[in-house]
Scaffold this motif. Structure first.
Motif, PDB file in Angstrom:
ATOM      1  N   ALA A 397       6.188  -9.367   8.932  1.00 30.71           N
ATOM      2  CA  ALA A 397       4.736  -9.736   8.262  1.00 30.71           C
ATOM      3  C   ALA A 397       5.094 -10.059   7.030  1.00 30.71           C
ATOM      4  O   ALA A 397       3.806 -11.189   6.673  1.00 30.71           O
ATOM      5  N   GLU A 398       5.569  -9.635   6.086  1.00 30.11           N
ATOM      6  CA  GLU A 398       5.604 -10.853   4.654  1.00 30.11           C
ATOM      7  C   GLU A 398       6.229 -11.917   4.620  1.00 30.11           C
ATOM      8  O   GLU A 398       5.657 -13.253   4.100  1.00 30.11           O
ATOM      9  N   LEU A 437      -1.419  -8.204   2.952  1.00 26.83           N
ATOM     10  CA  LEU A 437      -0.639  -8.134   2.424  1.00 26.83           C
ATOM     11  C   LEU A 437      -1.046  -7.168   1.384  1.00 26.83           C
ATOM     12  O   LEU A 437       0.452  -5.894   1.228  1.00 26.83           O
ATOM     13  N   ALA A 438      -1.855  -6.649   1.060  1.00 31.43           N
ATOM     14  CA  ALA A 438      -1.614  -4.909   0.421  1.00 31.43           C
ATOM     15  C   ALA A 438      -1.606  -3.469   1.570  1.00 31.43           C
ATOM     16  O   ALA A 438      -0.831  -2.971   0.524  1.00 31.43           O
ATOM     17  N   LYS A 439      -2.204  -3.842   2.102  1.00 26.67           N
ATOM     18  CA  LYS A 439      -1.783  -3.027   3.347  1.00 26.67           C
ATOM     19  C   LYS A 439      -0.653  -3.439   3.593  1.00 26.67           C
ATOM     20  O   LYS A 439       0.093  -1.781   4.081  1.00 26.67           O
ATOM     21  N   LEU A 453      -3.599  -5.149  -5.712  1.00 29.42           N
ATOM     22  CA  LEU A 453      -3.872  -6.877  -4.649  1.00 29.42           C
ATOM     23  C   LEU A 453      -5.165  -6.734  -4.531  1.00 29.42           C
ATOM     24  O   LEU A 453      -5.920  -7.254  -4.423  1.00 29.42           O
ATOM     25  N   ILE A 454      -5.663  -4.966  -3.173  1.00 31.79           N
ATOM     26  CA  ILE A 454      -6.573  -5.628  -2.603  1.00 31.79           C
ATOM     27  C   ILE A 454      -8.132  -5.051  -3.806  1.00 31.79           C
ATOM     28  O   ILE A 454      -9.426  -5.527  -3.209  1.00 31.79           O
ATOM     29  N   GLU A 455      -8.220  -4.251  -4.897  1.00 32.44           N
ATOM     30  CA  GLU A 455      -8.990  -4.498  -6.223  1.00 32.44           C
ATOM     31  C   GLU A 455      -9.296  -5.956  -7.207  1.00 32.44           C
ATOM     32  O   GLU A 455      -9.591  -5.184  -7.871  1.00 32.44           O
ATOM     33  N   ASN A 456      -8.443  -6.673  -7.299  1.00 33.19           N
ATOM     34  CA  ASN A 456      -8.231  -7.968  -7.558  1.00 33.19           C
ATOM     35  C   ASN A 456      -9.752  -8.581  -7.715  1.00 33.19           C
ATOM     36  O   ASN A 456     -10.533  -8.637  -6.724  1.00 33.19           O
TER      37      ASN A 456
END
Length: 692
Positions: A397-398, A437-439, A453-456
């Motif tokens: 996945a990465e 990517l955050a997940k 990452l997700i709240e950037n």
């Protein structure tokens, strides 16, 4: 053998035509022998062929059920021969019951048996045979472990087993040539499945150098198909050119290996703009697929499915090759095809494996790279990364998400003129990559990194905005600003996902969490998942308040708190409202939302107050009003799943609640009388007059 079996079966079945069948037409017969003598001679010849050899031959052409039948007959015949021999010598007693109950695995190829059982999806028998055999040699055990893990789709585990098998430090002596070839092919197969294409080429070069009969740039026949597939998937056309033009003998290779080589030649011909060779390559590839499909179709549709998918793949390659060779604008024609319903519907119908990819997706990646379409390539990588993450293959996945981000960045900075809608799509896709990517980081335990990452680029002030201010904020997100351009849907998904992580970790207060959920619903008011999770969070607040105010913790104490506490009543109303709204918008969370909605509604309206409690009665009336509106808007087939829960409350303390229950049951019966009548029919003959 097939002709003999069919001839004997016809003779026994057609007893009425026995006289006519016995008279052989000598003019049409090419042999001077009678048919009976021909049959007996052929049967004697077949008896001389070992059944193990027949099983191996049947397995090579894909006739797995037939091969397993040969192995079973071979084992039973050996046991029977041993029993008869012992009985004649009077050296041992033999019981029929023991023969019938015994496990017939003696004297047969257990590796082949387990492989056939795995391909026929009989995993229970495969495990039983593995436990019975339990080989003592390390190499045999590792080969068994690798085969079993491949059958289960555990490609990482199979890769480790093959690596251990090829590790010289773990072997007391030289590995047998046949086992070494199987281990090498298995290692390359696992690397291909895991998407480690550079490793496939490097391993293939290293394995070929060990063969002294080959030149430095040549590959052995067993390794060549894997190197060819990895080369065209990587887009290394110079390496592919030397691989497909290399002279080698394909007579000893199976159908899948010939298919890999034919597809590699086809992709090379498309890249070199050689339409005649493309046609020849597609023809050879189809012949290989059809030869395998003809034998796989004898077993099951599950075994036929991969070959059907290969035919779809070849159809796409055939059409896209015509796009590359057309005189029209190649880029516009290619984009038009990938935007068609045929392209989208095919990807929806296929089933990706645990790695998130399959043959069609891999081919589309190569073709999109060949057509210089980085945005399409990035979308495919994004889908692979998402599915691999859900399957637990975090390394795959990465890597896929990194490839997706790079492809979208290339599309974003390409020099060709693009319109605003394309820029919006690319930037929105980059936001989706960051979300995935955050997940992935959260799945591996890096929660802080995932939240960063997700709240950037999401300011804290967004959660205090009203509807007008939020619309103005979204409309002002520009390409040149400090905030990345993305759609409302992507922004709401990021906020909702981070909110769920904050709730699970207890990292924010209740008021902050509620303001975040309200912001998500302002951005996406018709999102079923947002309503469900908000209702679930409100229910958790309700349960927390019950625990704080209830002294005894039993049902009576719970109802007392619900009767007197206004906050609990408001929580119940709000939670039921969001659960009902989510059921109106979709049914993904049906079996979580509907039982809780009905339980909270029936519990709340069952409270009877001795003294007139105006607030309680008002909230109960509001709850019944909500349920009545939901009964009209939620599809009837959703209520059908909760019929037992509704039937248990046909008689209720609250008259309005009883009417709503009857309304729901009536609507379900009217819509699905044949199905719901079985559950509701007993009410007609109930001893309670109120029920019937």
């Amino acid at each position: 053998r097939k002709w003999v079996d069919q001839e004997i079966e016809d003779r026994y079945r057609e007893s009425r035509r026995r006289k006519r069948a016995a008279n052989v037409d000598l003019e049409s017969c090419t042999s001077a022998w009678p048919a009976d003598i021909v049959l007996s001679k052929i049967r004697r010849l077949l008896d001389q062929i070992p059944l193990s050899l027949c099983a191996s031959a049947a397995s090579r052409v894909g006739m797995n059920a037939r091969a397993l039948q040969f192995l079973e007959i071979d084992s039973r015949s050996q046991i029977a021969s041993s029993a008869i021999s012992n009985a004649k010598k009077n050296t041992a007693s033999y019981h029929d019951s023991k023969f019938l109950k015994s496990c017939h695995i003696d004297g047969i190829d257990l590796q082949l048996t387990k492989k056939l059982l795995g391909q026929l999806c009989d995993f229970d028998t495969m495990i039983t045979i593995s436990q019975k055999s339990n080989p003592s040699e390390l190499s045999s055990r590792l080969l068994e472990v690798a085969t079993e893990r491949e059958m289960y789709g555990d490609w990482e585990g199979a890769l480790q087993a093959y690596e251990h098998l090829l590790d010289s430090r773990l072997r007391s002596g030289n590995i047998v040539g046949c086992s070494k070839n199987r281990a090498q092919k298995g290692l390359l197969r696992c690397l291909l499945k895991l998407g480690r294409l550079d490793s496939v080429l490097n391993q293939a070069y290293g394995m070929s150098k060990q063969d002294l009969d080959l030149k430095e740039t040549e590959f052995s026949n067993e390794i060549l198909p894997y190197a060819t597939e990895s080369a065209w998937r990587l887009g290394k056309w110079s390496s592919l050119d030397s691989l497909v033009n290399e002279e080698h003998d394909e007579s000893g290779q199976d159908a899948h290996a010939r298919y890999q080589l034919s597809l590699g030649r086809t992709m090379h011909s498309i890249h070199c703009r050689l339409p005649e060779k493309v046609i020849l390559g597609l023809r050879d590839a189809r012949e290989c697929v059809m030869s395998s499909l003809s034998s796989a179709a004898r077993d099951s549709y599950a075994r036929s499915y991969p070959y059907l998918m290969k035919l779809h793949l070849l159809r796409e390659v055939e059409y896209i090759s015509s796009v590359f060779f057309s005189e029209k604008d190649r880029k516009d024609t290619f984009v038009e095809f990938v935007s068609s319903d045929e392209w989208k519907d095919r990807i929806k119908m296929i089933t990706p494996d645990i790695t998130g990819s399959n043959d069609i997706i891999n081919t589309r990646l190569a073709l999109s790279r060949m057509a210089n379409e980085p945005a399409l390539e990035g979308s495919l990588w994004l889908d692979i990364g998402r599915l691999a993450r859900k399957g637990g293959l975090y390394q795959v996945a990465e890597h896929s998400l990194a490839q997706a981000d790079m492809s979208f960045q290339n599309a974003y900075t390409e020099p060709a003129p693009v319109d605003d809608s394309f820029i919006f799509f690319v930037q929105d896709s980059i936001g989706n990559v960051k979300l995935q990517l955050a997940k992935l980081k959260h799945a591996v335990g890096e929660t802080t990194t995932a939240l960063n990452l997700i709240e950037n680029n999401i300011p804290a002030s967004i959660f205090q905005m009203n509807d007008a201010e939020l619309d103005s904020y979204v409309s002002k997100m520009t390409r040149d600003g400090n905030i990345a351009l993305e759609s409302k849907e992507t922004l709401s998904r990021r906020i909702l996902q981070s909110t769920e992580w904050l709730v699970s970790g207890g990292l924010r207060s209740g008021s902050e969490i509620k303001s975040r959920y309200h912001t998500v619903l302002k951005l996406a008011p018709k999102w079923e998942r947002a309503h469900f999770h908000f209702g679930k969070y409100i229910e958790s607040l309700l349960e927390t308040r019950f625990s704080a105010l209830s002294e005894l913790g039993n049902n009576a104490s719970r109802l007392m708190v619900l009767q007197n506490d206004k906050s609990c009543q408001e929580y119940s109303l709000e939670s039921v409202s969001h659960f009902g709204r989510s059921l109106q918008l979709g049914q993904k969370h049906l079996f979580q939302a509907l039982p809780r909605l009905l339980a909270m509604w029936l519990e709340f309206t069952s409270i009877e107050s001795a003294d007139k409690n105006a607030s309680l009665e008002e909230n109960q009336a509001q709850m019944n009003s909500l349920i009545k509106s939901f009964a009209e808007k939620i599809p009837e087939h959703l209520f059908y799943t909760a019929l037992p829960q509704l039937l248990s409350c046909v008689i209720h303390q609250n008259d309005e609640t009883a009417k709503n229950v009857a309304l729901i049951l009536t609507s379900v019966l009217a819509k699905y009388p044949g199905q719901a009548m079985w559950s509701c029919g007993w009410l007609r003959y109930s001893k309670s007059k109120e029920k019937n």
